[in-house]
Design an enzyme around this catalytic site. Sequence first.
Site, PDB file in Angstrom:
ATOM      1  N   TYR A  11       0.229  -3.345   2.478  1.00  0.00           N
ATOM      2  CA  TYR A  11       1.310  -4.309   2.687  1.00  0.00           C
ATOM      3  C   TYR A  11       1.282  -4.850   4.117  1.00  0.00           C
ATOM      4  CZ  TYR A  11       2.598  -2.190  -1.701  1.00  0.00           C
ATOM      5  OH  TYR A  11       2.557  -1.724  -2.995  1.00  0.00           O
ATOM      6  N   SER A  18       3.245   2.130  -0.926  1.00  0.00           N
ATOM      7  CA  SER A  18       4.573   1.747  -0.446  1.00  0.00           C
ATOM      8  C   SER A  18       5.199   2.785   0.480  1.00  0.00           C
ATOM      9  CB  SER A  18       5.483   1.487  -1.653  1.00  0.00           C
ATOM     10  OG  SER A  18       5.554   2.621  -2.495  1.00  0.00           O
ATOM     11  N   LYS A  53      -6.019   6.471  -4.224  1.00  0.00           N
ATOM     12  CA  LYS A  53      -4.627   6.097  -3.980  1.00  0.00           C
ATOM     13  C   LYS A  53      -3.725   7.305  -4.125  1.00  0.00           C
ATOM     14  CE  LYS A  53      -1.088   3.257  -6.007  1.00  0.00           C
ATOM     15  NZ  LYS A  53      -0.685   2.368  -7.057  1.00  0.00           N
ATOM     16  N   LYS A 100      -6.103   8.480  -8.779  1.00  0.00           N
ATOM     17  CA  LYS A 100      -4.716   8.092  -8.541  1.00  0.00           C
ATOM     18  C   LYS A 100      -3.840   9.305  -8.782  1.00  0.00           C
ATOM     19  CE  LYS A 100      -1.096   4.844  -9.764  1.00  0.00           C
ATOM     20  NZ  LYS A 100      -0.681   3.710 -10.608  1.00  0.00           N
TER      21      LYS A 100
HETATM   22  C1  PBG Z   1       1.452   1.387 -11.573  1.00  0.00           C
HETATM   23  C2  PBG Z   1       1.357   1.317 -10.095  1.00  0.00           C
HETATM   24  C3  PBG Z   1       2.107   2.030  -9.153  1.00  0.00           C
HETATM   25  C4  PBG Z   1       1.681   1.606  -7.896  1.00  0.00           C
HETATM   26  C5  PBG Z   1       0.701   0.655  -8.094  1.00  0.00           C
HETATM   27  N1  PBG Z   1       0.485   0.497  -9.462  1.00  0.00           N
HETATM   28  C6  PBG Z   1       3.232   2.980  -9.352  1.00  0.00           C
HETATM   29  C7  PBG Z   1       3.026   4.217 -10.112  1.00  0.00           C
HETATM   30  O1  PBG Z   1       1.933   4.544 -10.558  1.00  0.00           O
HETATM   31  O2  PBG Z   1       4.025   4.909 -10.306  1.00  0.00           O
HETATM   32  C8  PBG Z   1       2.199   2.108  -6.590  1.00  0.00           C
HETATM   33  C9  PBG Z   1       1.955   1.208  -5.423  1.00  0.00           C
HETATM   34  C10 PBG Z   1       2.709   1.591  -4.207  1.00  0.00           C
HETATM   35  O3  PBG Z   1       3.423   2.610  -4.150  1.00  0.00           O
HETATM   36  O4  PBG Z   1       2.585   0.830  -3.235  1.00  0.00           O
HETATM   37  N2  PBG Z   1       1.268   0.147 -12.162  1.00  0.00           N
END
Ligand code: PBG
Length: 339
Positions: A327, A288, A262, A210
């Site tokens: 999504y 997102s 991710k 991530k």
């Molecule tokens: C943290 C989390 C995030 C996303 C999913 N889980 C945000 C981050 O790590 O700042 C992002 C998902 C997305 O952008 O669609 N719990």
Amino acid sequence: MSTSSDYSHALIRRPRRLRANPAMRELVAETALRPADLILPMFFADGITEAREISSMPGVYQHTEDSLLRAAHEALDAGVRCVDLFGVPVDADKDFNGSQAWSETGVLNRALSSLRKEFGDDLLIMADTCLDEFTDHGHCGVVTEDRHRNVIVDNDATLPLYQQMAVAQARAGAHIVSPSGMMDGQIAAIRAALDEEGYQDVAIMAYSAKYASAFFGPFREAVGSSLQGDRRTYQQDPANLRESLLEAELDIAEGADFIMVKPALPYLDVLTRIADTSPVPVAAYQVSGEYAMIQAAGRNGWVDLDAVMMESLTSIKRAGANQILTYFAVDAARALRNA
Ligand code: PBG
């Protein structure tokens, strides 16, 4: 000197033969998306009386209980078999450690239990296992200062909180918990806690690779994030690939049932490298910002929205993803059914 007829005589390899018509193209297609590959992320919010559309993510909503159940039925009817739940508490319910994350009456745990009650095992209920929505500072764990007085997230102090959260999610009915906070050792800690409480059957989808990504931008609005600053001391540097292989290896050794990469499209190289050797299923999260960019260009008429949606998902699968969190899950599943 060769003539044009000599040249065409020599051309025995004509790749275009296999592209001549739809039936031929389908016959040789190497990648096929299925509705059941898709996982729909959903947001359940306190403090609203009707579903609220997220402005930077058109078509994505913060849900009330009614609209959540309705949207989950629509997903299942379209062929999607798994949803991933995020909770959006009101600001007054956030605190330093994020205690609503493991409270039975916390917003996320209520959503999990109402979905599990409604669907049983027909729809898989996955929970986001991270504290950032629940802490008043918006970080993914316990905030402290290091010996140089820099504000940091304390890895080892965070693990017991993740354990409590995962157990509460399992108790509420989650089939899968998905630790997304990038603390070292989080998979082992959560596996041990789940097993100790008798939840051997609850699976873990580890957010293994991530990245500290600007593509998460719209998500911050979606969950009403309180974060100031960034997560670069715990999420990965976009410059790096090798450490993703280590993260995946550690998570598998610690007991992850699935691992995840991710974001998705900007990190297909990472996805492929991990998928090439992983002994467990590999998921990818089209985040997102990826969704927002496709929506924005599509709504402007700059690209064909449906075509780009399907092409992006096909590319993520081709690169090695077994499951895709997106999504677009319901729209894509419907498009696949109508194809
Ligand atoms: C943290 C989390 C995030 C996303 C999913 N889980 C945000 C981050 O790590 O700042 C992002 C998902 C997305 O952008 O669609 N719990």
